[in-house]
Design a protein around this motif. Sequence first.
Motif, PDB file in Angstrom:
ATOM      1  N   VAL A   1       0.839  -1.200   0.000  1.00 39.48           N
ATOM      2  CA  VAL A   1       0.000   0.000   0.000  1.00 39.48           C
ATOM      3  C   VAL A   1       0.874   1.250   0.000  1.00 39.48           C
ATOM      4  O   VAL A   1       0.623   2.200  -0.748  1.00 39.48           O
ATOM      5  CB  VAL A   1      -0.961  -0.004   1.215  1.00 39.48           C
ATOM      6  N   LEU A   2       1.917   1.238   0.832  1.00 39.35           N
ATOM      7  CA  LEU A   2       2.818   2.389   0.883  1.00 39.35           C
ATOM      8  C   LEU A   2       3.554   2.573  -0.446  1.00 39.35           C
ATOM      9  O   LEU A   2       3.799   3.703  -0.864  1.00 39.35           O
ATOM     10  CB  LEU A   2       3.817   2.226   2.024  1.00 39.35           C
TER      11      LEU A   2
ATOM     12  N   TYR B   1       2.631  10.163   3.268  1.00 42.28           N
ATOM     13  CA  TYR B   1       3.461   9.005   2.932  1.00 42.28           C
ATOM     14  C   TYR B   1       4.549   8.810   3.981  1.00 42.28           C
ATOM     15  O   TYR B   1       4.767   7.703   4.469  1.00 42.28           O
ATOM     16  CB  TYR B   1       4.067   9.185   1.543  1.00 42.28           C
TER      17      TYR B   1
ATOM     18  N   HIS C   1       3.083   7.500   7.162  1.00 43.01           N
ATOM     19  CA  HIS C   1       2.758   6.076   7.065  1.00 43.01           C
ATOM     20  C   HIS C   1       4.013   5.213   7.145  1.00 43.01           C
ATOM     21  O   HIS C   1       3.985   4.124   7.731  1.00 43.01           O
ATOM     22  CB  HIS C   1       1.992   5.777   5.777  1.00 43.01           C
TER      23      HIS C   1
ATOM     24  N   GLU D   1       1.238   4.315  -2.732  1.00 38.20           N
ATOM     25  CA  GLU D   1       1.141   5.723  -2.350  1.00 38.20           C
ATOM     26  C   GLU D   1       2.395   6.485  -2.782  1.00 38.20           C
ATOM     27  O   GLU D   1       2.311   7.630  -3.221  1.00 38.20           O
ATOM     28  CB  GLU D   1       0.957   5.821  -0.835  1.00 38.20           C
ATOM     29  N   ARG D   2       3.543   5.833  -2.700  1.00 39.63           N
ATOM     30  CA  ARG D   2       4.791   6.461  -3.141  1.00 39.63           C
ATOM     31  C   ARG D   2       4.739   6.758  -4.628  1.00 39.63           C
ATOM     32  O   ARG D   2       5.143   7.833  -5.081  1.00 39.63           O
ATOM     33  CB  ARG D   2       5.987   5.568  -2.834  1.00 39.63           C
ATOM     34  N   HIS D   3       4.208   5.820  -5.413  1.00 43.29           N
ATOM     35  CA  HIS D   3       4.108   6.036  -6.856  1.00 43.29           C
ATOM     36  C   HIS D   3       3.215   7.238  -7.180  1.00 43.29           C
ATOM     37  O   HIS D   3       3.524   8.015  -8.086  1.00 43.29           O
ATOM     38  CB  HIS D   3       3.587   4.782  -7.561  1.00 43.29           C
ATOM     39  N   VAL D   4       2.140   7.378  -6.451  1.00 44.92           N
ATOM     40  CA  VAL D   4       1.253   8.530  -6.671  1.00 44.92           C
ATOM     41  C   VAL D   4       2.005   9.822  -6.387  1.00 44.92           C
ATOM     42  O   VAL D   4       1.946  10.774  -7.175  1.00 44.92           O
ATOM     43  CB  VAL D   4      -0.009   8.424  -5.774  1.00 44.92           C
ATOM     44  N   ASN D   5       2.728   9.862  -5.283  1.00 49.20           N
ATOM     45  CA  ASN D   5       3.475  11.069  -4.937  1.00 49.20           C
ATOM     46  C   ASN D   5       4.581  11.369  -5.937  1.00 49.20           C
ATOM     47  O   ASN D   5       4.830  12.528  -6.266  1.00 49.20           O
ATOM     48  CB  ASN D   5       4.063  10.957  -3.525  1.00 49.20           C
TER      49      ASN D   5
ATOM     50  N   GLY E   1       0.345  14.897   0.351  1.00 51.21           N
ATOM     51  CA  GLY E   1       0.599  13.501   0.008  1.00 51.21           C
ATOM     52  C   GLY E   1       1.956  13.024   0.477  1.00 51.21           C
ATOM     53  O   GLY E   1       2.099  11.908   1.004  1.00 51.21           O
TER      54      GLY E   1
END
Length: 95
Positions: free
Chosen positions: A22-23, A67, A70, A26-30, A63
């Motif tokens: 999941v992290l 991240y 998290h 989220e890293r890819h989105v950021n 974001g």
Amino acid sequence: MQQRLDEMLVHLANSHQQIARVLEAERHVNVRMAEMISVMPDILPHFTDMQGLIDGTGQLNTGIVAYLGHLADLEEMIADSIGHIVREMAEVDEE
């Protein structure tokens, strides 16, 4: 008792792996958001809506902060889990 510890370790490892996935997402989105910001020109262009640019930058910062928060939570969970396992193993060794 050792079998219970092994099962608990497998379960914790699986849950930590899922949290890490999941992290990673989220890293890819950021990273993608940061790439979009980095291709913007250095000089202030004439935006029709400066508030939109400010909002986008704020979302990127939010974001990234989320991240990192998290990641810290994951580190804390792993440390707690390892602490419990070490205590259990010490109790088994004493018996």
